[in-house]
Write an enzyme that holds these catalytic residues in place. Structure first.
Site, PDB file in Angstrom:
ATOM      1  N   HIS A 274      -3.268 -20.761  -8.757  1.00  0.00           N
ATOM      2  CA  HIS A 274      -2.989 -19.575  -8.162  1.00  0.00           C
ATOM      3  C   HIS A 274      -1.470 -19.848  -7.525  1.00  0.00           C
ATOM      4  CE1 HIS A 274      -3.926 -15.887  -6.363  1.00  0.00           C
ATOM      5  NE2 HIS A 274      -3.136 -16.174  -5.517  1.00  0.00           N
TER       6      HIS A 274
ATOM      7  N   GLU B 149      -6.056 -23.999  -5.011  1.00  0.00           N
ATOM      8  CA  GLU B 149      -6.072 -23.775  -6.282  1.00  0.00           C
ATOM      9  C   GLU B 149      -4.814 -24.047  -6.932  1.00  0.00           C
ATOM     10  OE1 GLU B 149      -7.187 -19.466  -7.179  1.00  0.00           O
ATOM     11  OE2 GLU B 149      -8.942 -19.630  -6.002  1.00  0.00           O
TER      12      GLU B 149
HETATM   13  C1  LIG Z   1     -10.907 -16.238  -8.653  1.00  0.00           C
HETATM   14  C2  LIG Z   1      -9.553 -17.051  -8.726  1.00  0.00           C
HETATM   15  N1  LIG Z   1      -9.073 -17.008  -9.968  1.00  0.00           N
HETATM   16  C3  LIG Z   1      -8.452 -16.467  -7.614  1.00  0.00           C
HETATM   17  O1  LIG Z   1      -7.422 -15.907  -8.176  1.00  0.00           O
HETATM   18  N2  LIG Z   1      -8.676 -16.769  -6.514  1.00  0.00           N
HETATM   19  C4  LIG Z   1      -7.884 -16.284  -5.329  1.00  0.00           C
HETATM   20  C5  LIG Z   1      -7.927 -17.028  -4.015  1.00  0.00           C
HETATM   21  C6  LIG Z   1      -7.938 -14.556  -5.363  1.00  0.00           C
HETATM   22  O2  LIG Z   1      -9.272 -14.101  -5.338  1.00  0.00           O
HETATM   23  O3  LIG Z   1      -7.143 -13.988  -4.653  1.00  0.00           O
HETATM   24 ZN   LIG Z   2      -5.472 -16.021  -8.478  1.00  0.00          ZN
END
Ligand SMILES: C[C@@H](N)C(=O)N[C@H](C)C(=O)O
Ligand SMILES: [Zn+2]
Length: 201
Positions: free
Chosen positions: A163, A160
């Protein structure tokens, strides 16, 4: 986005806040950082996980449960309040961020935030043989975000582009052999304070 239990504020650990300030101050004049998500209650993590799991199952009914879990965990962490392995956003150490221009308009990062597709992998545009001008721009924006966050001490989740982690277990893992500083956190509400006070006495 109508997520049950979601809080309107973006809360993070103080250390994360200070590191975010450092990262934002390194951006070129006229550019800003937008924090899209920070601390999350367990209920929200569970909702996100179940919703993506269901959507993938709907589109790929032939996938077995093991494959479904792998595909879901690529974009949403397993909901966990376990102090030894909490979901990153439950600790206040994980943040979802993007860049914006001087008017606060988000820059093109090549995908939308939370698009659960391979193009959301941070290095996606690095792997293209002949990127278009728009793809080169998105690649450069991702590089800039990665650079300022890395210098400020964050690690990135490779699946991602948005993130980043600081002080949680993903950070400990990706920064190489470190130990997580932050466990699962609850909001410092009056209810939680009183509950803590009475359980301590
Ligand atoms: C849902 C997404 N924005 C996110 O934060 N993904 C990471 C992998 C998480 O859920 O920790
Ligand atoms: Zn995240």
């Amino acid at each position: 986005m109508g997520i049950p239990g979601a809080v309107p504020e973006c809360f993070v650990r103080e250390g994360v806040y200070r590191a975010l300030l450092q990262a934002a101050r390194r951006l070129p004049e006229g550019m800003g950082m937008v924090v899209l998500d920070g601390w999350r209650p367990w209920r929200v993590q569970q909702y996100l996980f179940d919703t993506l799991h269901e959507a993938i199952h709907h589109h790929h009914p032939s996938l077995d449960e093991g494959e479904l879990m792998v595909r879901t965990r690529e974009f949403v962490s397993l909901p966990s309040r376990d102090p030894l392995a909490p979901s990153p956003h439950l600790t206040g150490g994980a943040v979802d961020v993007t860049l914006c221009d001087a008017d606060g308009m988000p820059l093109d990062m090549g995908t939308q935030f939370d698009e659960a597709i391979p193009a959301s992998h941070t290095d996606h545009f690095e792997t293209l043989k002949a990127p278009s001008a728009a793809q080169r721009q998105a690649r450069n924006n991702r590089r800039l975000l990665y650079h300022v966050m890395h210098v400020a001490g964050f690690t990135n989740l490779p699946s991602e582009w948005w993130h980043y982690d600081y002080g949680d277990q993903l950070w400990a893992h990706y920064s190489g052999g470190g130990v997580a500083r932050y466990g699962p956190a609850e909001l410092d509400t009056i209810e939680n304070r009183w509950r803590r006070q009475f359980s301590d006495s």
